[in-house]
Write a protein that holds these residues in place. Structure first.
Motif, PDB file in Angstrom:
ATOM      1  N   MET A 176       0.835  -1.208   0.000  1.00 13.25           N
ATOM      2  CA  MET A 176       0.000   0.000   0.000  1.00 13.25           C
ATOM      3  C   MET A 176       0.865   1.252   0.000  1.00 13.25           C
ATOM      4  O   MET A 176       0.596   2.220  -0.719  1.00 13.25           O
ATOM      5  CB  MET A 176      -0.933  -0.001   1.228  1.00 13.25           C
ATOM      6  N   TRP A 177       1.911   1.209   0.801  1.00 10.62           N
ATOM      7  CA  TRP A 177       2.813   2.368   0.893  1.00 10.62           C
ATOM      8  C   TRP A 177       3.528   2.597  -0.434  1.00 10.62           C
ATOM      9  O   TRP A 177       3.628   3.725  -0.907  1.00 10.62           O
ATOM     10  CB  TRP A 177       3.819   2.145   2.018  1.00 10.62           C
ATOM     11  N   MET A 178       4.025   1.511  -1.045  1.00  9.91           N
ATOM     12  CA  MET A 178       4.735   1.623  -2.319  1.00  9.91           C
ATOM     13  C   MET A 178       3.833   2.204  -3.396  1.00  9.91           C
ATOM     14  O   MET A 178       4.247   3.044  -4.199  1.00  9.91           O
ATOM     15  CB  MET A 178       5.253   0.253  -2.755  1.00  9.91           C
ATOM     16  N   ASP A 179       2.571   1.763  -3.422  1.00  6.83           N
ATOM     17  CA  ASP A 179       1.631   2.273  -4.421  1.00  6.83           C
ATOM     18  C   ASP A 179       1.396   3.769  -4.248  1.00  6.83           C
ATOM     19  O   ASP A 179       1.321   4.518  -5.236  1.00  6.83           O
ATOM     20  CB  ASP A 179       0.300   1.531  -4.319  1.00  6.83           C
ATOM     21  N   ASN A 180       1.268   4.207  -3.002  1.00  6.82           N
ATOM     22  CA  ASN A 180       1.027   5.630  -2.742  1.00  6.82           C
ATOM     23  C   ASN A 180       2.264   6.475  -3.016  1.00  6.82           C
ATOM     24  O   ASN A 180       2.169   7.558  -3.593  1.00  6.82           O
ATOM     25  CB  ASN A 180       0.570   5.842  -1.294  1.00  6.82           C
ATOM     26  N   VAL A 181       3.422   5.971  -2.615  1.00  9.48           N
ATOM     27  CA  VAL A 181       4.662   6.735  -2.817  1.00  9.48           C
ATOM     28  C   VAL A 181       4.996   6.854  -4.292  1.00  9.48           C
ATOM     29  O   VAL A 181       5.524   7.878  -4.742  1.00  9.48           O
ATOM     30  CB  VAL A 181       5.825   6.081  -2.043  1.00  9.48           C
ATOM     31  N   SER A 182       4.700   5.822  -5.064  1.00  7.83           N
ATOM     32  CA  SER A 182       5.024   5.856  -6.492  1.00  7.83           C
ATOM     33  C   SER A 182       4.313   6.997  -7.208  1.00  7.83           C
ATOM     34  O   SER A 182       4.796   7.498  -8.227  1.00  7.83           O
ATOM     35  CB  SER A 182       4.664   4.525  -7.148  1.00  7.83           C
ATOM     36  N   GLU A 183       3.172   7.424  -6.664  1.00 10.09           N
ATOM     37  CA  GLU A 183       2.455   8.542  -7.276  1.00 10.09           C
ATOM     38  C   GLU A 183       3.219   9.851  -7.146  1.00 10.09           C
ATOM     39  O   GLU A 183       3.062  10.756  -7.972  1.00 10.09           O
ATOM     40  CB  GLU A 183       1.068   8.679  -6.638  1.00 10.09           C
ATOM     41  N   LEU A 184       4.051   9.956  -6.117  1.00  9.71           N
ATOM     42  CA  LEU A 184       4.825  11.192  -5.926  1.00  9.71           C
ATOM     43  C   LEU A 184       5.854  11.376  -7.031  1.00  9.71           C
ATOM     44  O   LEU A 184       6.220  12.503  -7.361  1.00  9.71           O
ATOM     45  CB  LEU A 184       5.538  11.168  -4.562  1.00  9.71           C
ATOM     46  N   LYS A 185       6.327  10.274  -7.570  1.00  8.70           N
ATOM     47  CA  LYS A 185       7.379  10.339  -8.587  1.00  8.70           C
ATOM     48  C   LYS A 185       6.929  11.120  -9.808  1.00  8.70           C
ATOM     49  O   LYS A 185       7.718  11.823 -10.438  1.00  8.70           O
ATOM     50  CB  LYS A 185       7.799   8.939  -8.992  1.00  8.70           C
ATOM     51  N   ASP A 186       5.660  11.011 -10.147  1.00  9.96           N
ATOM     52  CA  ASP A 186       5.154  11.686 -11.341  1.00  9.96           C
ATOM     53  C   ASP A 186       4.726  13.125 -11.063  1.00  9.96           C
ATOM     54  O   ASP A 186       4.380  13.850 -11.997  1.00  9.96           O
ATOM     55  CB  ASP A 186       3.953  10.916 -11.904  1.00  9.96           C
ATOM     56  N   GLU A 187       4.742  13.518  -9.798  1.00  9.23           N
ATOM     57  CA  GLU A 187       4.210  14.827  -9.436  1.00  9.23           C
ATOM     58  C   GLU A 187       5.281  15.882  -9.165  1.00  9.23           C
ATOM     59  O   GLU A 187       5.080  17.050  -9.413  1.00  9.23           O
ATOM     60  CB  GLU A 187       3.323  14.708  -8.187  1.00  9.23           C
ATOM     61  N   ASN A 188       6.400  15.467  -8.610  1.00  8.26           N
ATOM     62  CA  ASN A 188       7.330  16.516  -8.172  1.00  8.26           C
ATOM     63  C   ASN A 188       8.795  16.169  -8.331  1.00  8.26           C
ATOM     64  O   ASN A 188       9.295  16.059  -9.442  1.00  8.26           O
ATOM     65  CB  ASN A 188       7.018  16.898  -6.709  1.00  8.26           C
ATOM     66  N   TYR A 189       9.472  15.927  -7.240  1.00 10.15           N
ATOM     67  CA  TYR A 189      10.923  16.028  -7.167  1.00 10.15           C
ATOM     68  C   TYR A 189      11.720  14.865  -7.750  1.00 10.15           C
ATOM     69  O   TYR A 189      12.935  14.944  -7.856  1.00 10.15           O
ATOM     70  CB  TYR A 189      11.360  16.203  -5.702  1.00 10.15           C
ATOM     71  N   THR A 190      11.091  13.755  -8.097  1.00  8.48           N
ATOM     72  CA  THR A 190      11.860  12.588  -8.547  1.00  8.48           C
ATOM     73  C   THR A 190      11.466  12.135  -9.940  1.00  8.48           C
ATOM     74  O   THR A 190      11.625  10.971 -10.291  1.00  8.48           O
ATOM     75  CB  THR A 190      11.669  11.420  -7.551  1.00  8.48           C
ATOM     76  N   THR A 191      10.979  13.056 -10.750  1.00  7.16           N
ATOM     77  CA  THR A 191      10.507  12.672 -12.085  1.00  7.16           C
ATOM     78  C   THR A 191      11.634  12.163 -12.976  1.00  7.16           C
ATOM     79  O   THR A 191      11.390  11.400 -13.906  1.00  7.16           O
ATOM     80  CB  THR A 191       9.822  13.864 -12.769  1.00  7.16           C
ATOM     81  N   ASN A 192      12.868  12.579 -12.714  1.00  7.59           N
ATOM     82  CA  ASN A 192      13.995  12.171 -13.566  1.00  7.59           C
ATOM     83  C   ASN A 192      14.731  10.943 -13.033  1.00  7.59           C
ATOM     84  O   ASN A 192      15.749  10.549 -13.584  1.00  7.59           O
ATOM     85  CB  ASN A 192      14.988  13.335 -13.699  1.00  7.59           C
TER      86      ASN A 192
END
Length: 291
Positions: A19-35
């Motif tokens: 559950m945590w991995m699924d939620n955290v993965s959404e942050l990647k597309d939104e802000n600081y870790t897109t690259n």
């Protein structure tokens, strides 16, 4: 009740992690870790959640937390990655407890929230403290390295040294410039020091004041200072500000300043014999053309 909640969380850690991995993965597309590459991002997330669970089990050592915070800094990830990740862990853990525990009254729900907070808050403090401490240490080391490179005095010939200045000059850097200039002038036994401000973007009253002080200090220890790199816009600014540089030699370029330094030290650039003949021939041809 706290032990029961802890047991539920640890026994169902796989589900909570997912559950945590699924939620955290959404942050990647939104802000600081897109690259960031997907594999690196997933591996780091798994390491992160392992640090969290080990802390809940009271097995997480400060070395593990410090190592993880150092890794995040080296990856160039911001502190918000840590805080966001822990907040998400708090939310999904509470959601899982409430969803999968029967007959929870108001008091039990309150205990569940408090238990998760009691786990998360120490981890947040420790990780944030380690992160900021490591970051401050890195910044301090970078500042020292930058200071060592920000005001070099370069000997180019016996009796002639050059100090190239690049970037903004503030009070702290001006102090370093003064110290390096005086110590270097003595160490190199300089007769002439060229201060090159070609790379200084702005020369205001404060910067001019620091430069004048440096030139006067060089004069007091028996050397001559030439200010070079006076661009047209800087010359105009100096005039508009009413800054008096009449007591100091100024040149528009380092080449002209170096030529003056050679003259002051009773030297000059003499072309080789072949070059001298070519120069003389060019001069004759130019005269013949009336140029």
């Amino acid at each position: 009740m706290d032990k029961k909640i802890k047991r539920i969380v640890l026994e169902h850690s796989d589900q909570i992690v997912q559950m945590w991995m699924d939620n955290v993965s959404e942050l990647k597309d939104e802000n600081y870790t897109t690259n960031i590459g997907d594999e690196l991002y997933e591996n780091t997330n798994r390491e992160f959640v392992n640090v969290i669970f080990k802390s809940i089990q009271n097995q997480g050592s400060s070395e593990e937390v410090e190592r993880f915070s150092e890794k995040i800094i080296n990856l160039g990830w911001p502190l918000s990655y840590i805080t966001d990740g822990l907040q998400i862990f708090r939310r999904v853990t509470v959601d899982y407890i409430l969803t999968n525990t029967e007959d929870m009254d108001t008091e039990a729900i309150k205990v569940a929230f408090q238990s998760v907070d009691d786990w998360i808050e120490p981890i947040i403090r420790q990780l944030v403290n380690e992160y900021t401490g490591n970051w401050e240490n890195i910044v301090s080391l970078q500042r020292v390295a930058l200071q060592e490179l920000s005001a070099p005095l370069i000997p180019v010939m016996d009796g002639i040294t050059i100090m190239p200045l690049i970037g903004t000059i503030d009070t702290e850097r001006a102090k370093l410039i003064m110290e390096n200039l005086l110590q270097g002038t003595i160490n190199h036994n300089s007769e002439v020091v060229l201060i090159d401000i070609t790379g200084v973007p702005v020369v205001d009253t404060m910067v001019a004041h620091h430069i004048i002080q440096a030139a006067e200090a060089v004069h007091l220890i028996g050397a001559k200072c030439i200010l070079v790199g006076i661009r047209p816009e800087i010359a105009q600014t100096i005039v508009n500000l009413g800054i008096d540089l009449s007591d100091f030699s100024t040149k528009s370029s380092l080449k002209k300043g170096f030529t003056s330094a050679l003259e002051i030290t009773n030297r000059k650039v003499v072309p080789l014999e072949g070059q001298a003949k070519e120069e003389k021939l060019r001069h004759i041809l130019s005269s013949a053309r009336g140029e």
